[in-house]
Design an enzyme around this catalytic site. Structure first.
Site, PDB file in Angstrom:
ATOM      1  N   TYR A 171      55.100  47.132  28.084  1.00 15.26           N
ATOM      2  CA  TYR A 171      53.690  47.814  28.213  1.00 15.26           C
ATOM      3  C   TYR A 171      52.953  47.438  26.808  1.00 15.26           C
ATOM      4  O   TYR A 171      51.755  47.289  26.951  1.00 15.26           O
ATOM      5  CB  TYR A 171      54.278  49.514  28.295  1.00 15.26           C
ATOM      6  CG  TYR A 171      52.754  50.231  28.473  1.00 15.26           C
ATOM      7  CD1 TYR A 171      52.053  50.303  29.695  1.00 15.26           C
ATOM      8  CD2 TYR A 171      51.866  50.689  27.301  1.00 15.26           C
ATOM      9  CE1 TYR A 171      50.873  51.009  30.070  1.00 15.26           C
ATOM     10  CE2 TYR A 171      50.595  51.218  27.608  1.00 15.26           C
ATOM     11  CZ  TYR A 171      50.255  51.317  28.774  1.00 15.26           C
ATOM     12  OH  TYR A 171      49.081  51.918  29.047  1.00 15.26           O
TER      13      TYR A 171
ATOM     14  N   PHE B  31      24.455  36.870  36.085  1.00 14.46           N
ATOM     15  CA  PHE B  31      25.351  36.678  37.046  1.00 14.46           C
ATOM     16  C   PHE B  31      25.443  38.406  37.804  1.00 14.46           C
ATOM     17  O   PHE B  31      25.236  39.200  37.211  1.00 14.46           O
ATOM     18  CB  PHE B  31      26.889  36.408  36.623  1.00 14.46           C
ATOM     19  CG  PHE B  31      27.920  36.153  37.821  1.00 14.46           C
ATOM     20  CD1 PHE B  31      27.727  35.174  38.837  1.00 14.46           C
ATOM     21  CD2 PHE B  31      28.793  37.133  38.113  1.00 14.46           C
ATOM     22  CE1 PHE B  31      28.706  35.233  40.176  1.00 14.46           C
ATOM     23  CE2 PHE B  31      29.738  37.139  39.060  1.00 14.46           C
ATOM     24  CZ  PHE B  31      29.659  35.942  40.088  1.00 14.46           C
ATOM     25  N   THR B  32      25.892  38.050  39.103  1.00 14.76           N
ATOM     26  CA  THR B  32      25.764  39.449  40.000  1.00 14.76           C
ATOM     27  C   THR B  32      26.301  40.693  39.120  1.00 14.76           C
ATOM     28  O   THR B  32      25.483  41.605  39.011  1.00 14.76           O
ATOM     29  CB  THR B  32      26.193  39.268  41.383  1.00 14.76           C
ATOM     30  OG1 THR B  32      27.659  38.692  41.072  1.00 14.76           O
ATOM     31  CG2 THR B  32      25.420  38.475  41.929  1.00 14.76           C
TER      32      THR B  32
ATOM     33  N   ASP C  85      29.339  33.593  27.790  1.00 17.76           N
ATOM     34  CA  ASP C  85      30.026  33.840  28.852  1.00 17.76           C
ATOM     35  C   ASP C  85      30.897  32.664  29.187  1.00 17.76           C
ATOM     36  O   ASP C  85      30.257  31.628  29.478  1.00 17.76           O
ATOM     37  CB  ASP C  85      29.456  34.192  30.246  1.00 17.76           C
ATOM     38  CG  ASP C  85      29.942  34.686  31.442  1.00 17.76           C
ATOM     39  OD1 ASP C  85      31.177  33.675  31.683  1.00 17.76           O
ATOM     40  OD2 ASP C  85      29.720  35.430  32.158  1.00 17.76           O
TER      41      ASP C  85
ATOM     42  N   LYS D 296      38.634  31.350  36.463  1.00 16.04           N
ATOM     43  CA  LYS D 296      37.938  29.862  36.786  1.00 16.04           C
ATOM     44  C   LYS D 296      38.363  28.921  35.758  1.00 16.04           C
ATOM     45  O   LYS D 296      39.725  28.400  36.070  1.00 16.04           O
ATOM     46  CB  LYS D 296      36.435  30.216  36.462  1.00 16.04           C
ATOM     47  CG  LYS D 296      35.804  31.016  37.608  1.00 16.04           C
ATOM     48  CD  LYS D 296      34.304  31.189  37.340  1.00 16.04           C
ATOM     49  CE  LYS D 296      33.535  31.977  38.528  1.00 16.04           C
ATOM     50  NZ  LYS D 296      33.062  31.116  39.536  1.00 16.04           N
TER      51      LYS D 296
ATOM     52  N   ARG E 176      24.162  32.447  48.291  1.00 17.09           N
ATOM     53  CA  ARG E 176      23.564  32.855  46.684  1.00 17.09           C
ATOM     54  C   ARG E 176      22.157  32.901  46.811  1.00 17.09           C
ATOM     55  O   ARG E 176      21.530  31.858  46.659  1.00 17.09           O
ATOM     56  CB  ARG E 176      24.067  31.998  45.761  1.00 17.09           C
ATOM     57  CG  ARG E 176      25.658  31.947  45.383  1.00 17.09           C
ATOM     58  CD  ARG E 176      26.227  32.957  44.663  1.00 17.09           C
ATOM     59  NE  ARG E 176      26.205  34.268  44.994  1.00 17.09           N
ATOM     60  CZ  ARG E 176      27.223  35.404  44.543  1.00 17.09           C
ATOM     61  NH1 ARG E 176      27.833  35.036  43.750  1.00 17.09           N
ATOM     62  NH2 ARG E 176      27.072  36.420  45.136  1.00 17.09           N
TER      63      ARG E 176
ATOM     64  N   PHE F  25      25.923  42.055  49.324  1.00 15.37           N
ATOM     65  CA  PHE F  25      26.313  40.757  49.668  1.00 15.37           C
ATOM     66  C   PHE F  25      27.937  40.916  50.107  1.00 15.37           C
ATOM     67  O   PHE F  25      28.585  40.061  50.900  1.00 15.37           O
ATOM     68  CB  PHE F  25      26.134  39.243  49.001  1.00 15.37           C
ATOM     69  CG  PHE F  25      26.812  39.504  47.291  1.00 15.37           C
ATOM     70  CD1 PHE F  25      25.887  40.145  46.690  1.00 15.37           C
ATOM     71  CD2 PHE F  25      27.951  39.058  47.223  1.00 15.37           C
ATOM     72  CE1 PHE F  25      26.633  40.420  45.254  1.00 15.37           C
ATOM     73  CE2 PHE F  25      28.703  39.284  46.139  1.00 15.37           C
ATOM     74  CZ  PHE F  25      27.686  39.805  44.888  1.00 15.37           C
TER      75      PHE F  25
HETATM   76  N1  F0G Z   1      30.813  35.514  34.811  1.00 10.20           N
HETATM   77  C1  F0G Z   1      30.446  34.725  35.549  1.00 10.20           C
HETATM   78  C2  F0G Z   1      29.801  33.408  35.067  1.00 10.20           C
HETATM   79  C3  F0G Z   1      31.094  34.390  36.783  1.00 10.20           C
HETATM   80  O1  F0G Z   1      30.942  33.414  37.599  1.00 10.20           O
HETATM   81  C4  F0G Z   1      32.047  35.634  37.183  1.00 10.20           C
HETATM   82  C5  F0G Z   1      32.661  35.666  38.782  1.00 10.20           C
HETATM   83  C6  F0G Z   1      32.037  36.823  36.515  1.00 10.20           C
HETATM   84  C7  F0G Z   1      31.391  36.950  35.191  1.00 10.20           C
HETATM   85  C8  F0G Z   1      32.763  37.872  36.735  1.00 10.20           C
HETATM   86  O2  F0G Z   1      34.157  37.552  36.729  1.00 10.20           O
HETATM   87  O3  F0G Z   1      35.080  37.836  39.218  1.00 10.20           O
HETATM   88  O4  F0G Z   1      36.513  37.853  37.169  1.00 10.20           O
HETATM   89  O5  F0G Z   1      35.177  39.769  37.380  1.00 10.20           O
HETATM   90  N2  F0G Z   1      32.352  34.827  39.411  1.00 10.20           N
HETATM   91  C9  F0G Z   1      32.959  34.652  40.723  1.00 10.20           C
HETATM   92  C10 F0G Z   1      32.294  33.591  41.676  1.00 10.20           C
HETATM   93  C11 F0G Z   1      33.136  35.749  41.409  1.00 10.20           C
HETATM   94  O6  F0G Z   1      32.612  33.534  42.809  1.00 10.20           O
HETATM   95  O7  F0G Z   1      31.276  32.888  41.334  1.00 10.20           O
HETATM   96  P1  F0G Z   1      35.373  38.302  37.546  1.00 10.20           P
END
Ligand code: F0G
Length: 480
Positions: free
Chosen positions: A79, A131-132, A222, A265, A388, A454
């Protein structure tokens, strides 16, 4: 790795061999119609058993290396004080150059912590593109996200190498308008996801940093796709051709006050991270880590993934690893362009982005061209891509729909997962679809969730276009 053939063509050749495989199957088109109808024309709601190729995302789906898998076996499940964490921290120090590592269960968890601790109501947060999940977190906390991209960024047909750059004049104007106290940080995203995986240049990052520093504004990077951005800098930015991926990553990270990432990623695992050299920032974030994520030496991640992340961070500095998906994306895009299919150019990181506005000019934004295109691609190929576009937009404060700047069907190319013949299959079916594009009509929402619609939203096909498309497909290909 790019290899020149004797006929003069250059093709990407894998610099790895495949030793573990996963079976996939192409179910008949009648079954695919059933599956997409059941999924409400939302590719997120398809089951993987109904997919031939899963190009929804590269997130958590890159093929891991043998060394990553091996490292998982020696994970230290504790832990607190896990040795696995110290391996991660040492990789972060060696490759990214940061003293302090704060693991989080994934990228959006890092965004949540940063939003909570840095954003106050009324703040403005400039960035090269949102990003979303980033936007939702930052705006939940009362901030306003400003995308201050360059004029070229949203042109899907372009030769500009760095469409992920921030517009410096607009940045300065924003600081003047709000005052630096209302700008808690500027965020630069490596290979801007939503505008087609477009990189920023190091020159732009240096300029952004200079302006930000002059006003006492920290720079947050990021770094989810950091090695891809570094690879594209190596290819495209004058003066960087002879630099190693490690040198380029070090230069980027050297400018960041805070770097956070989704480890799903470039790191090829499932997790997240915040890293910094600023002790005051570290001290500010640390106490909240166990509240939301887990103790500071695991942050909600499995120690197995932490071990593999340490390896993945070191491996991303290999130019053939950093370039593996980028070169496939380029090949994929160029093959589609040869068949006149409109795709985002220049090709970037992450995936091949088909431009649904140009593919389906007969549809309006609120008929969701990118959503219809992802459904149609699945129907004719069993390939899952991601919408997208306008479906991925949040409604505004008055609950009105907001049209997206771009309408893209993103075909992600997870690293080392698919082969050249898979890409050729995808090219063939998408170009067939392009020839039959008039059959594709819009979508209508039947279930719309209040946030990030989405993910769980459900739609139907206007004028039953999917059935007509299936019939056209059957007359050319039969059932598969
Ligand atoms: N920042 C970027 C640039 C991302 O592409 C993503 C996730 C996140 C933050 C969030 O990270 O998913 O680990 O919580 N992108 C994914 C995609 C979901 O399909 O492009 P996460």
């Amino acid at each position: 790795m790019l290899i020149k053939l004797s006929d003069g063509r250059e093709i990407p050749v894998e610099s790895h061999k495949v030793r573990i495989v996963q079976k996939i199957q192409l179910i008949p088109v009648t079954e695919r119609l059933r599956a997409i109808e059941e999924a409400g024309y939302n590719t997120f709601l398809l089951r993987t058993r109904d997919l031939f190729m899963d190009m929804l995302t590269d997130s958590g789906t890159n093929a891991m290396s043998d060394n990553q898998l091996a490292s998982m076996m020696v994970a230290d499940d504790a832990y607190a004080g896990s040795e696995s964490f110290y391996k991660l921290a040492s990789a972060v120090k060696d490759v990214f150059g940061f003293e302090y590592s704060l693991p989080a269960h994934q990228g959006r968890a890092a965004e949540h912590l940063l939003a909570k601790l840095f954003i106050k109501p009324g703040d403005a947060i400039p960035m090269n593109y949102h990003f979303t999940t980033t936007k939702v977190h930052f705006e939940f906390l009362g901030g306003t996200v400003y995308e201050i991209y360059t004029d070229e960024a949203l042109k899907t047909e372009s030769t500009v190498p760095f469409k992920g750059n921030l517009d410096l004049n607009k940045f300065q104007d924003l600081i003047k308008r709000y005052g630096p106290d209302k700008v808690p940080f500027v965020r630069m995203e490596a290979t801007t996801n939503l505008i087609g995986g477009q990189p920023f240049s190091l020159q732009n990052l240096r300029d952004v940093k200079e302006i930000a520093t002059k006003h006492g504004i920290p720079l947050f990077v990021d770094g989810s796709l950091i090695s891809e951005n570094a690879y594209l800098i190596k290819q495209r930015e004058p003066g960087y051709q002879d630099k190693s991926i490690q040198e380029i990553i070090s230069e980027i990270m050297g400018l960041a006050d805070i770097m956070y990432l989704s480890a799903r990623k470039s790191c090829s695992v499932r997790g997240g991270l915040i890293a910094t050299n600023n002790k005051a920032y570290y001290d500010k974030i640390l106490p909240w880590l166990p509240v939301y994520e887990g103790f500071s030496t695991y942050g909600g991640m499995s120690t197995k993934e932490i071990e593999a992340m340490a390896v993945g961070i070191r491996e991303m500095t290999d130019v053939n690893v950093a370039g593996s998906s980028v070169e496939f994306v380029k090949y994929f895009a160029e093959r589609l362009i040869a068949k006149k299919v409109p795709v985002v150019t220049p090709p970037g990181g992450l995936g091949c982005h088909v431009d649904a506005k140009r593919f389906l000019p007969h549809l309006t934004s609120f008929q969701y061209p990118a959503g219809a295109l992802t459904a149609a691609i699945y129907l004719v190929s069993g390939i899952r891509s991601m919408e997208r576009g306008t479906v991925s937009m949040e409604r505004d404060k008055d609950r009105n729909e907001v049209a997206s700047d771009l309408e893209l069907a993103r075909l992600a190319v997870p690293r080392r997962v698919y082969t050249m013949s898979h890409i050729e299959f995808a090219v063939d079916r998408i170009s067939w679809l392009y020839q039959h594009r008039d059959l594709i009509k819009g979508l209508t929402f039947v279930e719309e969730p209040p946030v990030l619609r989405f993910f769980f939203g459900k739609m139907t096909a206007q004028e039953q276009w999917s059935r007509k498309l299936m019939e056209a497909f059957q007359s050319d290909f039969g059932e598969v």
